[in-house]
Design a protein around this motif. Structure first.
Motif, PDB file in Angstrom:
ATOM      1  N   SER A   1     -28.954 -18.278  83.045  1.00 29.26           N
ATOM      2  CA  SER A   1     -29.931 -17.568  83.859  1.00 29.26           C
ATOM      3  C   SER A   1     -29.959 -16.104  83.453  1.00 29.26           C
ATOM      4  CB  SER A   1     -29.576 -17.697  85.354  1.00 29.26           C
ATOM      5  OG  SER A   1     -30.464 -16.964  86.147  1.00 29.26           O
ATOM      6  N   ARG A   2     -31.160 -15.555  83.273  1.00 33.00           N
ATOM      7  CA  ARG A   2     -31.265 -14.150  82.873  1.00 33.00           C
ATOM      8  C   ARG A   2     -30.793 -13.217  83.982  1.00 33.00           C
ATOM      9  NH1 ARG A   2     -37.391 -14.191  80.867  1.00 33.00           N
ATOM     10  NH2 ARG A   2     -37.468 -15.568  82.674  1.00 33.00           N
ATOM     11  N   THR A   3     -31.101 -13.580  85.227  1.00 33.15           N
ATOM     12  CA  THR A   3     -30.648 -12.801  86.389  1.00 33.15           C
ATOM     13  C   THR A   3     -30.161 -13.783  87.445  1.00 33.15           C
ATOM     14  OG1 THR A   3     -32.748 -12.803  87.591  1.00 33.15           O
ATOM     15  CG2 THR A   3     -32.460 -11.105  85.887  1.00 33.15           C
ATOM     16  N   PRO A   4     -29.397 -13.327  88.430  1.00 32.52           N
ATOM     17  CA  PRO A   4     -28.924 -14.236  89.481  1.00 32.52           C
ATOM     18  C   PRO A   4     -30.035 -14.938  90.241  1.00 32.52           C
ATOM     19  CG  PRO A   4     -27.661 -12.212  89.509  1.00 32.52           C
ATOM     20  CD  PRO A   4     -28.779 -11.998  88.537  1.00 32.52           C
ATOM     21  N   THR A   5     -31.228 -14.337  90.287  1.00 24.80           N
ATOM     22  CA  THR A   5     -32.329 -14.926  91.059  1.00 24.80           C
ATOM     23  C   THR A   5     -33.451 -15.467  90.187  1.00 24.80           C
ATOM     24  OG1 THR A   5     -33.381 -12.749  91.273  1.00 24.80           O
ATOM     25  CG2 THR A   5     -31.842 -13.419  93.026  1.00 24.80           C
ATOM     26  N   ASP A   6     -33.242 -15.500  88.885  1.00 23.19           N
ATOM     27  CA  ASP A   6     -34.317 -15.838  87.948  1.00 23.19           C
ATOM     28  C   ASP A   6     -34.875 -17.236  88.179  1.00 23.19           C
ATOM     29  OD1 ASP A   6     -35.922 -15.191  85.624  1.00 23.19           O
ATOM     30  OD2 ASP A   6     -34.752 -16.715  84.583  1.00 23.19           O
ATOM     31  N   MET A   7     -34.035 -18.189  88.579  1.00 20.95           N
ATOM     32  CA  MET A   7     -34.465 -19.575  88.714  1.00 20.95           C
ATOM     33  C   MET A   7     -35.090 -19.886  90.073  1.00 20.95           C
ATOM     34  SD  MET A   7     -31.410 -21.765  86.905  1.00 20.95           S
ATOM     35  CE  MET A   7     -32.215 -23.285  87.432  1.00 20.95           C
ATOM     36  N   PHE A   8     -35.083 -18.937  90.976  1.00 24.82           N
ATOM     37  CA  PHE A   8     -35.476 -19.232  92.345  1.00 24.82           C
ATOM     38  C   PHE A   8     -36.762 -18.517  92.727  1.00 24.82           C
ATOM     39  CE2 PHE A   8     -30.871 -19.250  91.885  1.00 24.82           C
ATOM     40  CZ  PHE A   8     -30.597 -20.567  92.211  1.00 24.82           C
ATOM     41  N   ARG A   9     -37.689 -19.270  93.280  1.00 31.33           N
ATOM     42  CA  ARG A   9     -38.945 -18.695  93.750  1.00 31.33           C
ATOM     43  C   ARG A   9     -38.701 -17.935  95.050  1.00 31.33           C
ATOM     44  NH1 ARG A   9     -40.383 -23.860  92.230  1.00 31.33           N
ATOM     45  NH2 ARG A   9     -40.254 -24.560  94.392  1.00 31.33           N
ATOM     46  N   ILE A  10     -39.190 -16.726  95.117  1.00 35.64           N
ATOM     47  CA  ILE A  10     -39.049 -15.899  96.308  1.00 35.64           C
ATOM     48  C   ILE A  10     -40.441 -15.468  96.769  1.00 35.64           C
ATOM     49  CG2 ILE A  10     -38.076 -13.781  97.287  1.00 35.64           C
ATOM     50  CD1 ILE A  10     -35.886 -13.933  95.168  1.00 35.64           C
ATOM     51  N   GLU A  11     -40.736 -15.723  98.012  1.00 32.82           N
ATOM     52  CA  GLU A  11     -42.016 -15.341  98.576  1.00 32.82           C
ATOM     53  C   GLU A  11     -41.787 -14.325  99.701  1.00 32.82           C
ATOM     54  OE1 GLU A  11     -44.138 -18.759  99.854  1.00 32.82           O
ATOM     55  OE2 GLU A  11     -44.172 -19.728  97.864  1.00 32.82           O
ATOM     56  N   PHE A  12     -42.572 -13.252  99.680  1.00 28.14           N
ATOM     57  CA  PHE A  12     -42.490 -12.222 100.704  1.00 28.14           C
ATOM     58  C   PHE A  12     -43.752 -12.277 101.575  1.00 28.14           C
ATOM     59  CE2 PHE A  12     -39.834 -10.694  97.246  1.00 28.14           C
ATOM     60  CZ  PHE A  12     -38.687 -10.285  97.917  1.00 28.14           C
ATOM     61  N   GLU A  13     -43.566 -12.151 102.859  1.00 27.54           N
ATOM     62  CA  GLU A  13     -44.680 -12.042 103.789  1.00 27.54           C
ATOM     63  C   GLU A  13     -44.502 -10.784 104.624  1.00 27.54           C
ATOM     64  OE1 GLU A  13     -45.414 -15.440 106.152  1.00 27.54           O
ATOM     65  OE2 GLU A  13     -45.475 -16.848 104.463  1.00 27.54           O
ATOM     66  N   GLU A  14     -45.556 -10.031 104.746  1.00 34.11           N
ATOM     67  CA  GLU A  14     -45.483  -8.802 105.522  1.00 34.11           C
ATOM     68  C   GLU A  14     -46.049  -9.066 106.913  1.00 34.11           C
ATOM     69  OE1 GLU A  14     -47.213  -4.222 105.391  1.00 34.11           O
ATOM     70  OE2 GLU A  14     -47.013  -5.399 103.525  1.00 34.11           O
ATOM     71  N   ALA A  15     -45.244  -8.781 107.902  1.00 37.96           N
ATOM     72  CA  ALA A  15     -45.649  -8.991 109.276  1.00 37.96           C
ATOM     73  C   ALA A  15     -45.961  -7.656 109.937  1.00 37.96           C
ATOM     74  CB  ALA A  15     -44.556  -9.719 110.063  1.00 37.96           C
ATOM     75  N   THR A  16     -47.039  -7.616 110.666  1.00 32.60           N
ATOM     76  CA  THR A  16     -47.444  -6.404 111.370  1.00 32.60           C
ATOM     77  C   THR A  16     -47.197  -6.568 112.866  1.00 32.60           C
ATOM     78  OG1 THR A  16     -49.161  -5.976 109.741  1.00 32.60           O
ATOM     79  CG2 THR A  16     -49.342  -4.816 111.841  1.00 32.60           C
ATOM     80  N   ARG A  17     -46.459  -5.639 113.411  1.00 34.49           N
ATOM     81  CA  ARG A  17     -46.153  -5.716 114.842  1.00 34.49           C
ATOM     82  C   ARG A  17     -47.329  -5.214 115.665  1.00 34.49           C
ATOM     83  NH1 ARG A  17     -41.051  -2.832 117.988  1.00 34.49           N
ATOM     84  NH2 ARG A  17     -41.706  -3.406 120.112  1.00 34.49           N
ATOM     85  N   ARG A  18     -47.658  -5.994 116.673  1.00 32.62           N
ATOM     86  CA  ARG A  18     -48.733  -5.597 117.594  1.00 32.62           C
ATOM     87  C   ARG A  18     -48.127  -5.349 118.978  1.00 32.62           C
ATOM     88  NH1 ARG A  18     -53.708  -9.762 116.127  1.00 32.62           N
ATOM     89  NH2 ARG A  18     -53.974  -9.097 113.955  1.00 32.62           N
ATOM     90  N   ASP A  19     -48.307  -4.157 119.479  1.00 37.99           N
ATOM     91  CA  ASP A  19     -47.786  -3.830 120.792  1.00 37.99           C
ATOM     92  C   ASP A  19     -48.737  -4.325 121.883  1.00 37.99           C
ATOM     93  OD1 ASP A  19     -45.578  -2.604 119.727  1.00 37.99           O
ATOM     94  OD2 ASP A  19     -46.639  -0.689 119.473  1.00 37.99           O
TER      95      ASP A  19
END
Length: 265
Positions: free
Chosen positions: A247-265
């Motif tokens: 593996s080139r990096t520790p996380t190279d083989m793993f898909r990572i998805e980010f979601e941005e959540a917006t807080r609503r008061d």
């Protein structure tokens, strides 16, 4: 802190009180510094000893001195275990060898078929005096009757006979000495589908209950553990992938998805 003591301490504390005189007492506390680490139980009724702490490297490892990890190898071949007091152990000399290539262990399994199990108990002293011969006869008779009854050949299903109380755990690694008092016989059938596996086990049913040795002049009655005798276990699995992948990096083989959540008061 240095990787050697950190990895070694982590390996030991991941099982909590297993390295203490009372494994059920709870967790342990490890204090890591530049030269090693100290480990002590949280329970006042337990104690860590050099033998118990050192012995934990025998647990879930292929080598008691070296434990391979993705980015290197923990090496405890020069580790020294010293009792600081009645409950605390000091460990020094653990090292970590950084790997030239970061690797990931890749494992995978597949369904090999479906299983049906039956279990019977033997106390007949005559059968037990020749249990290996009886088991060999059972295997032969099952094969013959399955082919005669439902027309299956050996390559269309598989079964295993395990003699618990005699050699089911270690097999030939622990040769039996003398006849046991009782033996539990487990029949494990594997077939492409559940119905076929159960059909084979049902054909073996009278053999598991009444099979005599060739020299017996009576029909023995053995003891099934359950009724019905056949227990359907469902799909069975086996490992088909057990590889080390660069593996080139520790996380190279793993898909990572980010979601941005917006807080609503």
């Amino acid at each position: 802190m240095p990787a050697g003591p950190s990895w070694h301490a982590a390996k030991i504390i991941e099982c909590g009180g297993q390295c203490t005189t009372d494994p059920r007492s709870g967790g342990v506390l490890a204090t890591i510094d530049a030269n090693g680490f100290s480990i002590e139980p949280l329970a006042t009724t337990a104690a860590c000893t050099p033998n118990l702490v050192a012995a934990h490297m025998l647990y879930e490892t292929a080598d008691p001195f070296r434990m391979r990890e993705p980015d290197g190898t923990l090496d405890v071949s020069d580790a020294m275990y010293t009792a600081v007091d009645e409950t605390t152990v000091r460990v020094e000399g653990s090292r970590f060898h950084v790997a030239d290539q970061h690797t990931i262990k890749l494992e995978g399994a597949r369904i090999t078929g479906h299983e049906t199990m039956s279990f019977t108990g033997i106390r007949d002293p005559h059968i037990l005096s020749a249990i290996d011969d009886w088991a060999a006869l059972l295997r032969t008779m099952i094969q013959q009757r399955v082919e005669q009854t439902i027309g299956l050949t050996d390559d269309q299903y598989a079964f295993d006979v395990r003699l618990y109380g005699y050699n089911a755990v270690l097999g030939d690694l622990d040769p039996a000495q003398g006849a046991p008092r009782e033996v539990g016989v487990m029949l494990l059938v594997n077939a492409p589908d559940q119905a076929t596996a159960t059909a084979v086990a049902k054909i073996a049913n009278p053999l598991m209950l009444h099979l005599p040795t060739p020299d017996m002049n009576y029909l023995p009655s053995l003891a099934f553990a359950t009724s019905p005798a056949e227990i359907e276990r469902g799909p069975a699995y086996e490992f088909v992938l057990h590889h080390v992948v660069d593996s080139r990096t520790p996380t190279d083989m793993f898909r990572i998805e980010f979601e941005e959540a917006t807080r609503r008061d």
